[in-house]
Design a protein around this motif. Structure first.
Motif, PDB file in Angstrom:
ATOM      1  N   THR A   1       0.844  -1.196   0.000  1.00 57.45           N
ATOM      2  CA  THR A   1       0.000   0.000   0.000  1.00 57.45           C
ATOM      3  C   THR A   1       0.877   1.242   0.000  1.00 57.45           C
ATOM      4  OG1 THR A   1      -0.142   0.305   2.408  1.00 57.45           O
ATOM      5  CG2 THR A   1      -1.733  -1.221   1.396  1.00 57.45           C
ATOM      6  N   ASP A   2       0.244   2.384  -0.279  1.00 61.43           N
ATOM      7  CA  ASP A   2       0.953   3.641  -0.089  1.00 61.43           C
ATOM      8  C   ASP A   2       0.845   4.027   1.386  1.00 61.43           C
ATOM      9  OD1 ASP A   2      -1.586   4.780   0.308  1.00 61.43           O
ATOM     10  OD2 ASP A   2      -1.568   5.874  -1.597  1.00 61.43           O
ATOM     11  N   GLU A   3       1.285   5.233   1.722  1.00 63.16           N
ATOM     12  CA  GLU A   3       1.263   5.666   3.124  1.00 63.16           C
ATOM     13  C   GLU A   3      -0.146   5.908   3.658  1.00 63.16           C
ATOM     14  OE1 GLU A   3       5.084   8.112   4.207  1.00 63.16           O
ATOM     15  OE2 GLU A   3       4.335   8.753   2.227  1.00 63.16           O
TER      16      GLU A   3
ATOM     17  N   THR B   1       7.349   6.202  -0.890  1.00 57.26           N
ATOM     18  CA  THR B   1       7.310   5.358   0.303  1.00 57.26           C
ATOM     19  C   THR B   1       6.090   4.462   0.225  1.00 57.26           C
ATOM     20  OG1 THR B   1       8.417   7.053   1.626  1.00 57.26           O
ATOM     21  CG2 THR B   1       7.201   5.358   2.825  1.00 57.26           C
ATOM     22  N   CYS B   2       6.284   3.212   0.541  1.00 57.60           N
ATOM     23  CA  CYS B   2       5.157   2.283   0.573  1.00 57.60           C
ATOM     24  C   CYS B   2       5.247   1.424   1.829  1.00 57.60           C
ATOM     25  CB  CYS B   2       5.106   1.408  -0.681  1.00 57.60           C
ATOM     26  SG  CYS B   2       6.488   0.270  -0.871  1.00 57.60           S
ATOM     27  N   ARG B   3       4.164   0.716   2.056  1.00 58.21           N
ATOM     28  CA  ARG B   3       4.072  -0.196   3.192  1.00 58.21           C
ATOM     29  C   ARG B   3       3.826  -1.602   2.650  1.00 58.21           C
ATOM     30  NH1 ARG B   3      -0.141   3.381   6.905  1.00 58.21           N
ATOM     31  NH2 ARG B   3       1.391   4.943   7.525  1.00 58.21           N
TER      32      ARG B   3
ATOM     33  N   PHE C   1       3.548  -3.243   9.614  1.00 55.82           N
ATOM     34  CA  PHE C   1       3.952  -3.232   8.213  1.00 55.82           C
ATOM     35  C   PHE C   1       5.438  -2.923   8.145  1.00 55.82           C
ATOM     36  CE2 PHE C   1       2.127   0.884   9.364  1.00 55.82           C
ATOM     37  CZ  PHE C   1       3.166   1.760   9.064  1.00 55.82           C
ATOM     38  N   VAL C   2       6.021  -3.197   6.978  1.00 54.68           N
ATOM     39  CA  VAL C   2       7.404  -2.824   6.704  1.00 54.68           C
ATOM     40  C   VAL C   2       7.364  -1.590   5.812  1.00 54.68           C
ATOM     41  CG1 VAL C   2       9.559  -3.513   5.597  1.00 54.68           C
ATOM     42  CG2 VAL C   2       8.255  -5.194   6.926  1.00 54.68           C
ATOM     43  N   THR C   3       8.051  -0.528   6.231  1.00 52.08           N
ATOM     44  CA  THR C   3       8.119   0.695   5.458  1.00 52.08           C
ATOM     45  C   THR C   3       9.279   0.588   4.476  1.00 52.08           C
ATOM     46  OG1 THR C   3       7.260   1.971   7.324  1.00 52.08           O
ATOM     47  CG2 THR C   3       8.387   3.212   5.575  1.00 52.08           C
ATOM     48  N   VAL C   4       8.976   0.803   3.192  1.00 46.94           N
ATOM     49  CA  VAL C   4      10.002   0.757   2.148  1.00 46.94           C
ATOM     50  C   VAL C   4      10.088   2.160   1.530  1.00 46.94           C
ATOM     51  CG1 VAL C   4      10.742  -0.301  -0.020  1.00 46.94           C
ATOM     52  CG2 VAL C   4       9.485  -1.674   1.671  1.00 46.94           C
ATOM     53  N   ILE C   5      11.235   2.816   1.766  1.00 47.12           N
ATOM     54  CA  ILE C   5      11.471   4.175   1.260  1.00 47.12           C
ATOM     55  C   ILE C   5      12.343   4.038   0.007  1.00 47.12           C
ATOM     56  CG2 ILE C   5      12.415   6.459   1.796  1.00 47.12           C
ATOM     57  CD1 ILE C   5      12.053   5.574   4.829  1.00 47.12           C
TER      58      ILE C   5
END
Length: 178
Positions: free
Chosen positions: A107-109, A131-133, A167-171
């Motif tokens: 997902t998005d933020e 940034t996504c989750r 969730f894991v935040t991916v920047i």
């Protein structure tokens, strides 16, 4: 084992726990002798003649728990440089999850669905900046979510479902040399 006896077409099997049950029709004369806990195939179900339906409906009582998710090193945030031609392959690990099926939900933020993939890995090299989750999604039935759905309010699967507690935040940032 008989779990519920009812005389109309509405009944609740929530208290029966997880598993599979069969719903039969019963036609009888006389008094109903069947009781909860009896074996329907060997018990005298009525005081006079009786017959179970020739077929039954199968009801699956399943539960989904998304558990928790992290990267394989245990972290829940990572920064990548996408678009450089070097794979940005991340491997995710789920723990405490239950349910018949599991996918990674991206997902998005704002928790708008960007997509979903089978675990355990996603390559983020060609997905652009931002940034996504990444969530874990445990579910039964089929995934019905589409890109743009709100993961917090829209149906994600045709059966029961639950996404991970975290969730894991991916920047994804690409530096510009100027």
């Amino acid at each position: 084992e008989i779990l519920v006896l009812c005389e109309d077409s509405n009944f609740d099997v929530d208290d029966a726990g997880l598993g599979t049950c069969r719903v039969w029709g019963l036609s009888y004369r006389g008094d109903l002798l069947a009781e909860i806990g009896d074996n329907a195939t060997i018990t005298q179900l009525a005081s006079d003649c009786f017959d179970l339906s020739d077929n039954f409906e199968t009801v699956l009582r399943e539960d989904a728990d998304g558990g928790t998710i992290s990267l394989e090193d245990g972290s829940t945030e990572v920064e990548l440089c996408p678009g450089d031609g070097i794979p940005d392959l991340l491997t995710f690990e789920a723990s405490g999850n239950t349910g018949p099926s599991y996918v990674l939900l991206v997902t998005d933020e704002n928790n708008m669905v960007l997509g979903f993939v089978d675990p355990p890995s996603i390559d983020f090299d060609n997905v652009g900046q931002g940034t996504c989750r990444v969530w874990g999604l445990s579910y039964s039935g089929n995934v019905v979510t589409v890109v743009g759905d709100d993961a917090e309010t829209d149906e994600l699967a045709s059966g029961c479902f639950d996404f991970s507690d975290n969730f894991v935040t991916v920047i994804r940032n690409s530096p510009e040399g100027g």
